[in-house]
Write a protein that holds these residues in place. Structure first.
Motif, mmCIF file in Angstrom:
data_model
loop_
_atom_site.group_PDB
_atom_site.id
_atom_site.type_symbol
_atom_site.label_atom_id
_atom_site.label_comp_id
_atom_site.label_asym_id
_atom_site.label_seq_id
_atom_site.Cartn_x
_atom_site.Cartn_y
_atom_site.Cartn_z
ATOM 1 N N GLU A 78 6.061 10.615 8.507
ATOM 2 C CA GLU A 78 6.131 9.032 8.683
ATOM 3 C C GLU A 78 5.425 8.622 9.892
ATOM 4 N N ALA A 79 5.512 9.241 10.997
ATOM 5 C CA ALA A 79 4.680 8.770 11.964
ATOM 6 C C ALA A 79 3.232 8.854 11.776
ATOM 7 N N GLU A 80 2.476 9.823 11.076
ATOM 8 C CA GLU A 80 1.118 9.767 10.384
ATOM 9 C C GLU A 80 1.100 8.629 9.704
ATOM 10 N N LEU A 81 1.703 8.293 8.728
ATOM 11 C CA LEU A 81 1.613 7.067 7.648
ATOM 12 C C LEU A 81 1.766 5.814 8.430
ATOM 13 N N TRP A 94 1.011 -1.204 -0.068
ATOM 14 C CA TRP A 94 -0.103 -0.119 -0.138
ATOM 15 C C TRP A 94 0.840 1.199 0.219
ATOM 16 N N ASN A 95 0.822 2.270 -1.090
ATOM 17 C CA ASN A 95 1.644 3.144 -0.993
ATOM 18 C C ASN A 95 0.822 4.478 -0.686
ATOM 19 N N MET A 96 1.460 5.189 0.336
ATOM 20 C CA MET A 96 0.936 6.466 0.694
ATOM 21 C C MET A 96 2.085 7.571 0.669
ATOM 22 N N ASP A 97 1.873 8.815 0.200
ATOM 23 C CA ASP A 97 2.949 9.691 0.345
ATOM 24 C C ASP A 97 2.337 11.168 0.963
ATOM 25 N N ILE A 98 3.372 11.753 1.651
ATOM 26 C CA ILE A 98 2.964 13.104 2.225
ATOM 27 C C ILE A 98 4.046 13.888 1.597
ATOM 28 N N ILE A 99 3.867 15.165 1.099
ATOM 29 C CA ILE A 99 4.873 15.961 0.421
ATOM 30 C C ILE A 99 4.994 17.249 1.057
ATOM 31 N N GLY A 100 6.147 17.636 1.578
ATOM 32 C CA GLY A 100 6.474 18.971 1.906
ATOM 33 C C GLY A 100 6.366 19.323 3.568
ATOM 34 N N VAL A 101 6.434 17.882 4.303
ATOM 35 C CA VAL A 101 6.318 18.044 5.577
ATOM 36 C C VAL A 101 7.576 17.636 6.395
ATOM 37 N N PRO A 102 8.275 18.780 6.981
ATOM 38 C CA PRO A 102 9.630 18.466 7.461
ATOM 39 C C PRO A 102 9.447 17.581 8.850
ATOM 40 N N GLY A 103 10.519 17.001 9.043
ATOM 41 C CA GLY A 103 10.901 16.106 10.286
ATOM 42 C C GLY A 103 10.163 14.740 10.155
ATOM 43 N N VAL A 104 9.886 14.217 10.953
ATOM 44 C CA VAL A 104 9.511 12.876 10.919
ATOM 45 C C VAL A 104 7.927 12.642 11.210
#
Length: 123
Positions: A25-28, A12-22
């Motif tokens: 990744e924690a949200e994903l 399952w692929n999800m991407d978040i663009i433009g968010v600095p820091g981790v």
């Protein structure tokens, strides 16, 4: 199942663009955990593997491994589930890692929790 694979898997692929820091990744990870809980998949059914170039670099820095070896080390550890650990050790030694660095790196790669990782490397 793909020929040559030892297991079947779904992706399952999800991407978040433009968010600095981790936090992204924690949200994903939180999203997939939420989905699994809702459909009845538990920790006995599935596990997560999380890798971090920063953690790997920190371990290598602790053993004075030059930055120019980072790419070579990454290629070798990517084979860790595909070839015997003795071969991994030989390849890491062949690119210039000390015996102590090889042992510590392999121990760090086997860590199963962030708490244990923090205990080994510090915050």
């Amino acid at each position: 199942m793909t020929r040559g694979r030892r297991r079947e898997h779904y992706q399952w692929n999800m991407d978040i663009i433009g968010v600095p820091g981790v936090m992204a990744e924690a949200e994903l990870i939180s999203s997939i955990v939420t989905l699994f809980k809702r459909i009845g998949i538990t920790e006995s059914d599935v596990g997560f593997k999380v890798s971090s170039r920063k953690v790997l670099q920190e371990v290598l820095n602790c053993y004075s491994v030059p930055e120019n070896l980072f790419g070579k080390v990454c290629v070798i550890i990517d084979k860790i589930e595909k070839i015997p650990v003795d071969e991994i050790k030989k390849e890491l030694r062949a690119v210039g890692l000390s015996q102590d660095a090889v042992q510590e790196l392999l121990q760090i790669l086997s860590v199963k929790s962030l708490t244990e990782l923090e205990e080994r490397l510090g915050s």
